[in-house]
Structures are given as C-alpha cells and as structure tokens.
Write an enzyme that holds these catalytic residues in place. Structure first.
Site: not given
Length: 468
Positions: A34, A75, A219, A277
């Site tokens: 990945r 962010r 995702k 994850t």
C-alpha cells in the site's frame, strides 16, 4: 503445502521503504503493498514503486501495488509548538487559516465548518484522542469545550461525526495522485471517503479516460457511505472497511456490526473485501500483539475476507517484519477451522459465473486439492473466488501480467502468467508443468479445471477433473 487464503496488505513507509525491507516483507507474507498518499511526495512514492517493480522482475510471486488516496481530509493548521488541552478547557476553532500562534485558538482548513456546525455537535481530533463539544458560535469561529484532553499537535486529522461535509469526494490532490498512479501502472486505487456509487464511477471514468487498468477499491469510512454501502459495493471492484475514521464517524459499538454487514454483502455480491486499521496496532511499539488483536484478526479470517491490511505497523512501526509474520501465522491457524460460508448465497447470471459455481461445488464434493482456472481478464477467477472453495486452493493462469497482479487480492487465489496456446490442451499441460516444477502441488493431487476445449470447430467452456 499450506496456502494462506486471506491476503496481506502492508503499508510501505519509513520503516520499510528499502528494497531489502520490501523483499523481507514479501517473505513474511505480504501480497500487496500500500502506498499511502496522505504522507510523502510523488518522488518518494515513485522510488518505492520502482523498488517493488524491481523485486517483481525476479520474484516467484509478484507484489501488487495499491495506491490509497488522501480524500477530503479536514486538518488543523501548523502550530509554533505543541500544547496540552485539559478537560474543561474552552478553546476557539477558526476556519480557513493555516497557522496559529495562540494556544487558545485552533485553525482548520475547512471553511464551511463554521456554517455546518452548531452547539452540541462533536469535533474529534486525532482519531478521537481529543474530543471537543461545540458550545457557542461566534463571529469568528466556534467556542468548544474540551471533553477528552490530550496533546495538540500540528496538522492533526479532524472528524465531524454525523455532519455532511461539503467537500468533493475526489479532491484536486486526489486527481493528481490518481494520475500519478495511472502513469506508474499501479494495480488498485483505494478511494478514500467514498459517499455514493457516483464517487466510484467518477474514479473509474478517470482511469478509463487515461487508459489506466487499476481497479477501484471503495473505502467505507463515514456514516453516509454506511447508508449507501450496497450501491457502493455494486459499483466497485471491492471495498475496504476502513475502521480508523469509520470508528470515529459512527458510534464505536456499532463498528463490529457494520463490518460484518459489509463483509456479508460483499460475499453476496461476489466482490472483494478488505478489513483495515488497528489489526495489530500495539505492534507499532511492541514485539507481540494483544490477545484482543489476535481475536480481531481471527474474526476477519472467520468472515472469509479477501485481505487484511497493516498500516502504521509496517509503515513506521518498530517491528514491521514481525507484524507481517504474526499476521500470517494467525491467519493460517484460523483458516484451518473453516469460515462462515456466506459466499454460498452468491448467485450470478453470467455464464462464467455459473461454470465457476459448478466447479467449486464439484471441488467441494470431491475434496479436490485445487481448482485450476484459465482466465484472460481475471473474470472467471473472480467468480471462482467469490464462491469460496472449502478445501481447494485456486491456481489461476493468465497470459497477462497485469491480471496476474490483480488476482493477488483474491482470497485463496495464487495466480501465474503463462503463454496461452491456440490448443487448450497444450495450455493445460503448460499449467500442470508449472504446478509440478514449482512443487505447488504433490503428484497425485486431484484437480478441478475450468477451461475451454475445442469441440468440432468451436471453443466451448468445460469443467474437468484430472490428477496431477
């Protein structure tokens, strides 16, 4: 020989970005590498891709490449220095700025945040480590009370649970990153923060427009995607249950239920599914996983997912090779006990799908050692994988290197590239010679074959049973 069914995806980062480490990860069990576009620049990612391609030139089994887009991330800005937020503190969040010189003000890069939020809404920072509740809107920002404190650092990831974020699913950065992936021949694009099937279709059109061949992995990591998961699965080659952001965006006690629901739907639709994850998160710092992590990995194996993914464990952890080896060991042990068997409910109207179903049923009844599939585009191998043979390992033979790498994501499928003859029997003999020379199956193994044969002047699909 014991073949692991569940494939392993490893994130490449500072701990593993050398050719020797990539080679060692492959030896430890990695099937797919990945590339995380949330970190690093194109130059450093290209160096990793080139090293993987260099490895693939001489490897007995290649490594596929999955490019993971950043998506519409919110962010915080840069700080002059880190500071601590204590429970009960009141701070202000302002939108649009990049920097903050005050320890009572946090800037974010999402301008519509002030419009979208209202008193009572929750803001989570750093995957839920820090939690803030909005208490008041002002002319300049949002006043928030610290519910869970911690150390505030620069450029931390923010989630807004339950809020529909007004950002494009495929950002300008994502477009550049996808173009980079197409140019460098990556095998999969993992599209972050997919909300609807339309997002997947947009990515597929982009890949097609620029003559790419990458398959799209959606995702699922927010509440809107959970609402639309069936349509998203239908539009994608497969999906990733991205439990990091998903576990913040939905009530955490719902996460296992959502994971199981998505995995089951992928089985019913015959699509690939990745669980990602926190599988072995503690191994970022420790040489062994927690017992709970072992059980989590075991559950993914019981659910018969196609692949599981390591993130920080191999990207920046202290024990990247041990993490991959541990994952390999757990999966092999659990796979000996069998799985849930949801794939038995998968049905296809496609002729190749019908042949695949019959071949797998025959292999199960005979307890065959292998199902050998001949496939040019990978479709027949996808169908065989979807029906999840109980005992047999799937050996897929293709004449395309790209197809071979893509099949590395398929559960229990080990792909090889060979030249196809105009005579199907010669192609079968070449495949059997490969199985024998590489000692992939012992002599006398019973094999179910899915191939075409010549009948008069026609080539017709067939299922055969042979002994190696």
């Amino acid at each position: 020989m014991e073949y692991r069914k569940t494939k392993i995806i490893c994130t490449i980062g500072p701990a593993t970005n050398t050719l020797d480490k990539i080679r060692a990860l492959a030896a430890s069990g990695m099937n797919i590498a990945r590339i995380n576009m949330s970190h690093g620049e194109h130059k450093s990612h290209l160096e990793v891709i080139q090293k993987i391609k260099s490895y693939n030139k001489t490897a007995a089994m290649p490594i596929a490449i999955l490019l993971d887009t950043q998506g519409p991330e919110i962010r915080t800005g840069d700080l002059l220095q880190n500071f601590t937020l204590n429970v009960g503190d009141v701070i202000e969040i302002t939108a649009g700025g990049e920097n903050s010189e005050s320890q009572s003000v946090i800037t974010v890069n999402y301008r519509d945040m002030l419009k979208d939020m209202k008193p009572g809404d929750r803001i989570t920072v750093d995957n839920g480590i820090i939690n803030l509740d909005v208490v008041e809107k002002t002319d300049f920002g949002l006043k928030c009370k610290v519910v869970d404190g911690g150390v505030m650092k620069s450029r931390r990831h923010i989630n807004l649970p339950g809020i529909r974020v007004n950002l494009p699913s495929i950002t300008a950065k994502d477009v550049q990153d996808i173009m980079f992936g197409i140019k460098n021949d990556v095998d999969f694009i993992a599209l972050s923060f997919v909300r609807t099937a339309a997002d997947v279709e947009e990515c597929k059109r982009m890949i097609e427009r620029y003559n790419g061949h990458a398959q799209v992995i959606a995702k699922i990591e927010d509440s809107q995607a959970v609402t639309n998961y069936k349509e998203i699965i239908a539009a994608s080659h497969g999906v990733m249950v991205a439990r990091g952001d998903l576990g913040v965006e939905v009530p955490i006690e719902e996460l296992p239920i959502i994971q199981r629901r998505i995995v089951k739907e992928c089985a019913l639709q015959g699509k690939r599914v990745i669980v990602a994850t926190h599988l072995l998160e503690s191994m970022i710092e420790n040489p062994i996983p927690t017992r709970a992590e072992v059980t989590d990995v075991a559950n993914a194996a019981y659910e018969e997912v196609d692949a599981v993914m390591l993130s920080g464990e191999t990207a920046a952890g202290k024990f990247p090779l041990k993490a991959a080896e541990t994952l390999d060991k757990i999966l092999k042990r659990i796979e000996r006990t069998g799985g849930i068997g949801w794939s038995r409910d998968f049905k296809s109207d496609d002729v190749k799908g019908a042949f695949a179903e019959s071949a797998v049923e025959l292999a199960d009844q005979l307890k065959a050692d292998a199902v050998v599939v001949f496939t040019r585009r990978g479709l027949t191998a996808d169908f065989v994988t979807a029906y999840r043979p109980k005992f047999a390992t799937v050996f897929a033979f293709t004449n395309m290197s790209q197809v071979r790498r893509k099949l590395l994501l398929n559960r229990a499928c080990y792909p090889f590239r060979i030249d196809f003859s105009s005579d199907p029997e010669r192609t079968i003999k070449t495949a059997f010679s490969t199985l024998s020379k590489k000692k992939l199956l012992p002599s006398g193994s019973r094999i179910v074959i899915v191939s075409d044969i010549i009948a008069g002047n026609e080539r017709v699909e067939s299922i055969q049973v042979r002994t190696l």
